[in-house]
Write a protein that holds these residues in place. Sequence first.
Motif, PDB file in Angstrom:
ATOM      1  N   TYR A 145       0.817  -1.219   0.000  1.00  0.00           N
ATOM      2  CA  TYR A 145       0.000   0.000   0.000  1.00  0.00           C
ATOM      3  C   TYR A 145       0.847   1.265   0.000  1.00  0.00           C
ATOM      4  CZ  TYR A 145      -3.558  -3.354   1.334  1.00  0.00           C
ATOM      5  OH  TYR A 145      -4.396  -4.428   1.361  1.00  0.00           O
ATOM      6  N   LEU A 146       1.885   1.253   0.834  1.00  0.00           N
ATOM      7  CA  LEU A 146       2.624   2.502   1.053  1.00  0.00           C
ATOM      8  C   LEU A 146       3.838   2.644   0.146  1.00  0.00           C
ATOM      9  CD1 LEU A 146       2.563   2.611   4.943  1.00  0.00           C
ATOM     10  CD2 LEU A 146       0.905   3.525   3.318  1.00  0.00           C
ATOM     11  N   GLY A 147       4.253   1.547  -0.491  1.00  0.00           N
ATOM     12  CA  GLY A 147       5.492   1.607  -1.260  1.00  0.00           C
ATOM     13  C   GLY A 147       6.629   1.081  -0.410  1.00  0.00           C
ATOM     14  N   ASP A 148       7.830   1.120  -0.955  1.00  0.00           N
ATOM     15  CA  ASP A 148       8.965   0.461  -0.319  1.00  0.00           C
ATOM     16  C   ASP A 148       9.787   1.417   0.530  1.00  0.00           C
ATOM     17  OD1 ASP A 148       8.047  -1.615  -1.803  1.00  0.00           O
ATOM     18  OD2 ASP A 148       9.646  -1.536  -3.308  1.00  0.00           O
ATOM     19  N   ASP A 156      10.156   5.743  -4.686  1.00  0.00           N
ATOM     20  CA  ASP A 156       9.539   6.719  -5.588  1.00  0.00           C
ATOM     21  C   ASP A 156       8.878   7.880  -4.870  1.00  0.00           C
ATOM     22  OD1 ASP A 156       7.469   5.419  -4.443  1.00  0.00           O
ATOM     23  OD2 ASP A 156       6.545   4.701  -6.293  1.00  0.00           O
ATOM     24  N   TYR A 157       9.536   8.340  -3.817  1.00  0.00           N
ATOM     25  CA  TYR A 157       9.004   9.498  -3.109  1.00  0.00           C
ATOM     26  C   TYR A 157      10.169  10.307  -2.549  1.00  0.00           C
ATOM     27  CZ  TYR A 157       9.815   5.956   0.475  1.00  0.00           C
ATOM     28  OH  TYR A 157      10.383   4.975   1.245  1.00  0.00           O
ATOM     29  N   ALA A 158       9.896  11.567  -2.298  1.00  0.00           N
ATOM     30  CA  ALA A 158      10.850  12.379  -1.536  1.00  0.00           C
ATOM     31  C   ALA A 158      10.533  12.171  -0.070  1.00  0.00           C
ATOM     32  CB  ALA A 158      10.703  13.847  -1.912  1.00  0.00           C
ATOM     33  N   HIS A 169       8.064  21.624  -0.050  1.00  0.00           N
ATOM     34  CA  HIS A 169       7.276  20.631   0.687  1.00  0.00           C
ATOM     35  C   HIS A 169       8.129  19.970   1.779  1.00  0.00           C
ATOM     36  CE1 HIS A 169       4.083  17.341   0.748  1.00  0.00           C
ATOM     37  NE2 HIS A 169       5.095  16.751   1.368  1.00  0.00           N
ATOM     38  N   GLU A 170       9.286  19.442   1.391  1.00  0.00           N
ATOM     39  CA  GLU A 170      10.111  18.716   2.369  1.00  0.00           C
ATOM     40  C   GLU A 170      10.700  19.660   3.415  1.00  0.00           C
ATOM     41  OE1 GLU A 170       9.497  15.714   2.226  1.00  0.00           O
ATOM     42  OE2 GLU A 170       8.805  15.598   0.151  1.00  0.00           O
ATOM     43  N   LEU A 171      11.011  20.894   3.019  1.00  0.00           N
ATOM     44  CA  LEU A 171      11.514  21.855   4.008  1.00  0.00           C
ATOM     45  C   LEU A 171      10.415  22.238   4.997  1.00  0.00           C
ATOM     46  CD1 LEU A 171      13.904  24.137   1.886  1.00  0.00           C
ATOM     47  CD2 LEU A 171      14.496  22.212   3.386  1.00  0.00           C
ATOM     48  N   ASN A 175       1.207  16.385   8.974  1.00  0.00           N
ATOM     49  CA  ASN A 175       2.441  16.512   8.183  1.00  0.00           C
ATOM     50  C   ASN A 175       2.111  16.897   6.743  1.00  0.00           C
ATOM     51  OD1 ASN A 175       3.419  15.347  10.504  1.00  0.00           O
ATOM     52  ND2 ASN A 175       4.438  13.634   9.506  1.00  0.00           N
ATOM     53  N   GLU A 176       1.337  16.041   6.087  1.00  0.00           N
ATOM     54  CA  GLU A 176       1.181  16.172   4.632  1.00  0.00           C
ATOM     55  C   GLU A 176       0.249  17.314   4.222  1.00  0.00           C
ATOM     56  OE1 GLU A 176       3.382  14.858   3.194  1.00  0.00           O
ATOM     57  OE2 GLU A 176       3.973  13.139   4.423  1.00  0.00           O
ATOM     58  N   GLY A 177      -0.796  17.557   5.018  1.00  0.00           N
ATOM     59  CA  GLY A 177      -1.687  18.677   4.705  1.00  0.00           C
ATOM     60  C   GLY A 177      -0.945  20.007   4.826  1.00  0.00           C
ATOM     61  N   VAL A 233      -5.056  12.754   1.828  1.00  0.00           N
ATOM     62  CA  VAL A 233      -4.381  13.190   3.055  1.00  0.00           C
ATOM     63  C   VAL A 233      -3.624  14.490   2.777  1.00  0.00           C
ATOM     64  CG1 VAL A 233      -2.492  12.615   4.643  1.00  0.00           C
ATOM     65  CG2 VAL A 233      -4.256  10.909   4.113  1.00  0.00           C
ATOM     66  N   TYR A 234      -3.000  14.559   1.611  1.00  0.00           N
ATOM     67  CA  TYR A 234      -2.258  15.762   1.216  1.00  0.00           C
ATOM     68  C   TYR A 234      -3.222  16.890   0.844  1.00  0.00           C
ATOM     69  CZ  TYR A 234       1.958  12.836   0.788  1.00  0.00           C
ATOM     70  OH  TYR A 234       3.023  12.015   1.039  1.00  0.00           O
ATOM     71  N   ASN A 235      -4.096  16.600  -0.148  1.00  0.00           N
ATOM     72  CA  ASN A 235      -4.890  17.667  -0.745  1.00  0.00           C
ATOM     73  C   ASN A 235      -6.044  18.129   0.135  1.00  0.00           C
ATOM     74  OD1 ASN A 235      -3.305  17.830  -3.052  1.00  0.00           O
ATOM     75  ND2 ASN A 235      -4.432  16.176  -4.069  1.00  0.00           N
TER      76      ASN A 235
HETATM   77  N1  ARG Z   1       6.406  11.934   3.670  1.00  0.00           N
HETATM   78  C1  ARG Z   1       6.731  11.830   2.267  1.00  0.00           C
HETATM   79  C2  ARG Z   1       6.354  13.159   1.640  1.00  0.00           C
HETATM   80  O1  ARG Z   1       6.966  14.117   1.869  1.00  0.00           O
HETATM   81  C3  ARG Z   1       6.075  10.700   1.572  1.00  0.00           C
HETATM   82  C4  ARG Z   1       6.453   9.379   2.070  1.00  0.00           C
HETATM   83  C5  ARG Z   1       5.820   8.320   1.291  1.00  0.00           C
HETATM   84  N2  ARG Z   1       6.146   7.104   1.900  1.00  0.00           N
HETATM   85  C6  ARG Z   1       5.863   5.936   1.385  1.00  0.00           C
HETATM   86  N3  ARG Z   1       6.148   4.855   2.043  1.00  0.00           N
HETATM   87  N4  ARG Z   1       5.298   5.872   0.230  1.00  0.00           N
HETATM   88  O2  ARG Z   1       5.370  13.305   1.004  1.00  0.00           O
END
Ligand code: ARG
Length: 485
Positions: A157-160, A310-312, A338-340, A360-362, A414-416
């Motif tokens: 679900y979440l990726g690696d 496949d994510y930052a 975003h990451e900062l 975090n993501e919002g 969750v983000y949007n």
């Molecule tokens: N927190 C990360 C971001 O800045 C995404 C992490 C995604 N993690 C994952 N296991 N797919 O958006």
Amino acid sequence: MHRSVATDKLFRMVRKLALALALVASTSVVLAGTPANAWSPPGTPGATGAGDPYYPLDGNGGYDVKHYDLALKYAPATDVLAGAVTIRATATQRLSAFNLDLDGLTIRSITVDGRSAKWSRAGTELTVTPRASLSKGHTFDTRIVYDGVPKVIHDPYLGDGGAFTTDDGVIILGEPDVAQAWYPSNDHPSDKASFSIALTVPKDLQAISNGVPDGRRTSKGWTTWRWEQREPMATYLAMAAIGKFDVKSYEKNGIRFVDAIDPALPPETYARVAKSFAREPEMLRFLSGYFGPYPFRASGGIVDADGEWDYALENQSRPIYTPQDFANQEDGDSVVVHELTHQWYGDSVAVQNWRDIWLNEGFATYAEWLWSEHEGLGTVQQNFDRLYATPATASLWKAKVADPGAPNLFISAVYNRGAMTLQALRLNVGDKKFFSILRTWAQSQRNGNGSTEEFTALAERISGKDLSALFTTWLYTPSKPANPA
Ligand code: ARG
Ligand code: ZN
């Protein structure tokens, strides 16, 4: 803190006396007719989890980690990681045994306060039984010597996440619970600690980690790179980036920036990364105008040309990006913003439980909108409106943003919708109160944790308004809310 020899002696005497008393007590129990148990040390085992409803086995109970000291050697020829971690922790109950999280790898030895300890493993739970129980409040050092090839944890679900080998080294990163793939830990964001990380690699490679560089030394073809992350950090935010990088280190506005870019990137990508990274000080200044002072003494970014994730990721003080994040300049800048932003929301203020992930993501997505407006690329309201135009049947409206379920931690809602919730809040309370809420949240929970309940309570306190309907609608109701505009 270490006890002196004299106190140690006293401790042993007191313990002997307690043992004798316990024996007398158990004898009288036997006389009273109850079956006698085999003697076991006083105290109870720490819990096997920190209490996260999504990840019940993540983290552990009974102690609070103060500091991790990682000293690891990485051999590119075999991908073996070998070394020791020393964990300084304080017992929060009288402990007969305690758990750590560890997924894979081979343990060679474990000591507690310098004395060898017993240990056993079951799945990702490592149980350490010290020679004598640890009294409540006692600060103790657990040293684990271990080695092995750290794995990639595949999550459908979440990726690696975990250790990704690259053409010339390895990148170790992941969220939510992959710290345990490379070091034994109390692997839950609710137990933050400072970190010292020493990585030993062949001398032609760089080894980048979190925080401020603390020197490096080469001997017999190997270089040890030392990194100090003094501000408390959640376990998942620790990382290692080993390989050939162009490393740029400089100080600006009192912050140590260390950027590492893989020279094997295609030249156009390399140029875009370099251009985005060059704006980090400007971005931090922009963001601190809204959120308050930048929480750490170090910053920077890392891009490897290779790697299968496949994510930052917002690794504390030094996020890691993928080359795909820099497909064009605007997107590259946006993901760096975003990451900062996560350095305030996610890292300095970490989630209390993983269901709080929208905090975090919002927030990081909202900051992308602030940056977009600042860059003349579309206002915050335009970003909101574009998403609001999504049909009522879309997945955006089906999520419970503040309790999305473990498989849905990183779904786009969750983000949007998380960011839209903040805009709905802003429209309700006005700019002044809204930015005061964001700033106070970052400052009051600085170097700690925060939950959705704490955030909504803060928003109500600062605005002086009952916001329960707003938050219930936007965060917990799986249908399209009325347009707040
Ligand atoms: N927190 C990360 C971001 O800045 C995404 C992490 C995604 N993690 C994952 N296991 N797919 O958006
Ligand atoms: Zn994010």
